[in-house]
Design a protein around this motif. Structure first.
Motif, short mmCIF file in Angstrom:
data_model
loop_
_atom_site.label_atom_id
_atom_site.label_comp_id
_atom_site.label_asym_id
_atom_site.label_seq_id
_atom_site.Cartn_x
_atom_site.Cartn_y
_atom_site.Cartn_z
N UNK A 114 45.27 70.31 57.23
CA UNK A 114 46.54 70.58 57.66
C UNK A 114 47.76 70.00 56.28
N UNK A 115 46.88 70.07 55.29
CA UNK A 115 47.70 70.06 53.78
C UNK A 115 48.40 68.21 54.04
N UNK A 116 47.94 67.47 54.61
CA UNK A 116 48.33 66.07 54.51
C UNK A 116 47.50 65.32 53.24
N UNK A 117 48.38 64.79 52.31
CA UNK A 117 47.66 64.53 51.06
C UNK A 117 47.15 63.00 51.36
N UNK A 118 46.01 62.97 50.98
CA UNK A 118 45.10 61.61 51.22
C UNK A 118 44.51 61.05 49.77
N UNK A 119 45.39 60.00 49.48
CA UNK A 119 44.36 59.62 48.31
C UNK A 119 44.55 58.11 48.06
N UNK A 120 44.22 57.19 46.84
CA UNK A 120 44.20 56.05 46.98
C UNK A 120 45.57 55.37 46.83
N UNK A 121 46.47 56.31 46.47
CA UNK A 121 47.92 55.64 46.42
C UNK A 121 48.80 55.91 47.63
N UNK A 122 48.59 57.03 48.08
CA UNK A 122 49.55 57.62 49.35
C UNK A 122 48.95 58.38 50.23
N UNK A 123 49.08 58.22 51.62
CA UNK A 123 48.67 58.79 52.68
C UNK A 123 49.57 59.37 53.58
N UNK A 124 49.71 60.75 53.58
CA UNK A 124 50.66 61.68 54.32
C UNK A 124 50.50 61.24 56.01
N UNK A 125 49.32 60.92 56.37
CA UNK A 125 49.04 60.54 57.69
C UNK A 125 50.05 59.40 58.43
N UNK A 126 50.35 58.51 57.27
CA UNK A 126 51.31 57.36 57.65
C UNK A 126 52.88 57.83 57.70
N UNK A 127 52.91 59.20 57.35
CA UNK A 127 54.51 59.66 57.46
C UNK A 127 54.84 60.23 58.76
N UNK A 128 55.57 59.90 59.58
CA UNK A 128 55.72 60.20 60.88
C UNK A 128 56.10 61.68 60.83
N UNK A 129 56.89 62.20 60.09
CA UNK A 129 57.48 63.56 60.16
C UNK A 129 56.36 64.59 59.69
N UNK A 130 55.61 64.28 58.46
CA UNK A 130 54.43 65.10 58.09
C UNK A 130 53.45 65.02 59.13
#
Length: 292
Positions: free
Chosen positions: A176-192
């Motif tokens: 579902x196009x959530x960016x997940x890498x060593x720097x940033x994780x969209x899963x932690x973004x409540x809106x995304x």
């Protein structure tokens, strides 16, 4: 040394066999000695000392065996009536009473202060959840899934690797196009992650077409539900085939119904907001903020 033999030896449903709570019984707590058939020595322990009792939760309002003490917060009759009222208003039509649901409701009711914090966080997140769910034409009560998944903690992670307020696994998040890498994780973004959760739930409903099984699939995976359906000739009845699901999934739908009840009737149980939060969660210039 006094051994309390089988003080409470009943449990109302298989999924809750191992559920135990602790209750502190204080000096001023009185018991009807005759009714519960307590011998003098045991009664004296309750009367004279603070006593911590580990017990299996029982949820019927009355039983014939008086040697069992039953501590409930709501009778089966009252809970049945209230769930029926909620179910009539619901778009999902799965908010129905049974003893397993009652067990889950009672379990949550024993965590009053914990619930107060959750209710406060709900004021912060639910308006955003409802807006997203409405945009996907999904029932708004699906917002309660986030309580079961993360206690409304946007940065929580599980031992299995799920993260965020909707507890996405890495592979599902990437679908579902959530960016997940060593720097940033969209899963932690409540809106995304809420956007992704809406898309995922929408997909599951198109595949299954039954809300109880959609919730089961959200918890255990679509593959697990499809295997259960194949074994049972595609008959869509979660409660009939309860034992075919993993233990966590067996408890998942009862928890969802229980949270629905709690969030609508918490005031009737003297549970109040722990701390007021701003009522909106928004993003400005790619930075998530809260506004009054």
């Amino acid at each position: 040394m006094i051994i309390l033999k089988s003080f409470i030896n009943q449990s109302i449903s298989k999924p809750f066999i191992n559920v135990k709570n602790l209750i502190k019984i204080h000096k001023n707590l009185s018991f009807n000695k005759k009714k519960f058939n307590l011998n003098h020595t045991i009664f004296k322990i309750f009367r004279d000392k603070k006593f911590v009792l580990s017990y299996k939760i029982l949820y019927e309002s009355s039983i014939k065996k008086y040697n069992n003490i039953i501590i409930t917060r709501i009778t089966s009759e009252k809970l049945r009536i209230r769930l029926n009222i909620l179910n009539q208003k619901s778009h999902m039509k799965i908010l129905k009473y049974n003893s397993i649901v009652h067990a889950s409701v009672e379990s949550y009711l024993r965590m009053g202060r914990y619930l107060e914090k959750i209710i406060s966080l709900a004021d912060l997140y639910f308006p955003m959840f409802e807006k997203k769910l409405d945009s996907y034409n999904l029932p708004k009560e699906l917002k309660y899934l986030a309580i079961i998944e993360s206690n409304l903690n946007p940065i929580i992670s599980s031992k299995a690797g799920a993260r965020g307020i909707w507890q996405f696994m890495p592979n599902t998040g990437k679908v579902y196009k959530l960016k997940i890498n060593n720097i940033y994780d969209d899963r932690n973004d409540p809106i995304k992650s809420t956007e992704a959760a809406c898309r995922h739930i929408k997909y599951l409903y198109r595949k299954i077409g039954d809300w109880e099984l959609v919730l089961a699939a959200y918890n255990s995976g679509l593959g697990t539900v499809e295997k259960v359906l194949q074994k049972n000739r595609n008959k869509k009845d979660f409660w009939t085939f309860l034992d075919f699901f993993p233990r966590e999934t067996q408890n998942y739908i009862p928890k969802f119904i229980a949270i629905n009840y709690i969030m609508n009737y918490y005031k009737e149980h003297n549970i109040y907001v722990y701390h007021p939060f701003p009522k909106k969660y928004v993003r400005k210039n790619s930075i998530s903020t809260i506004t009054r």
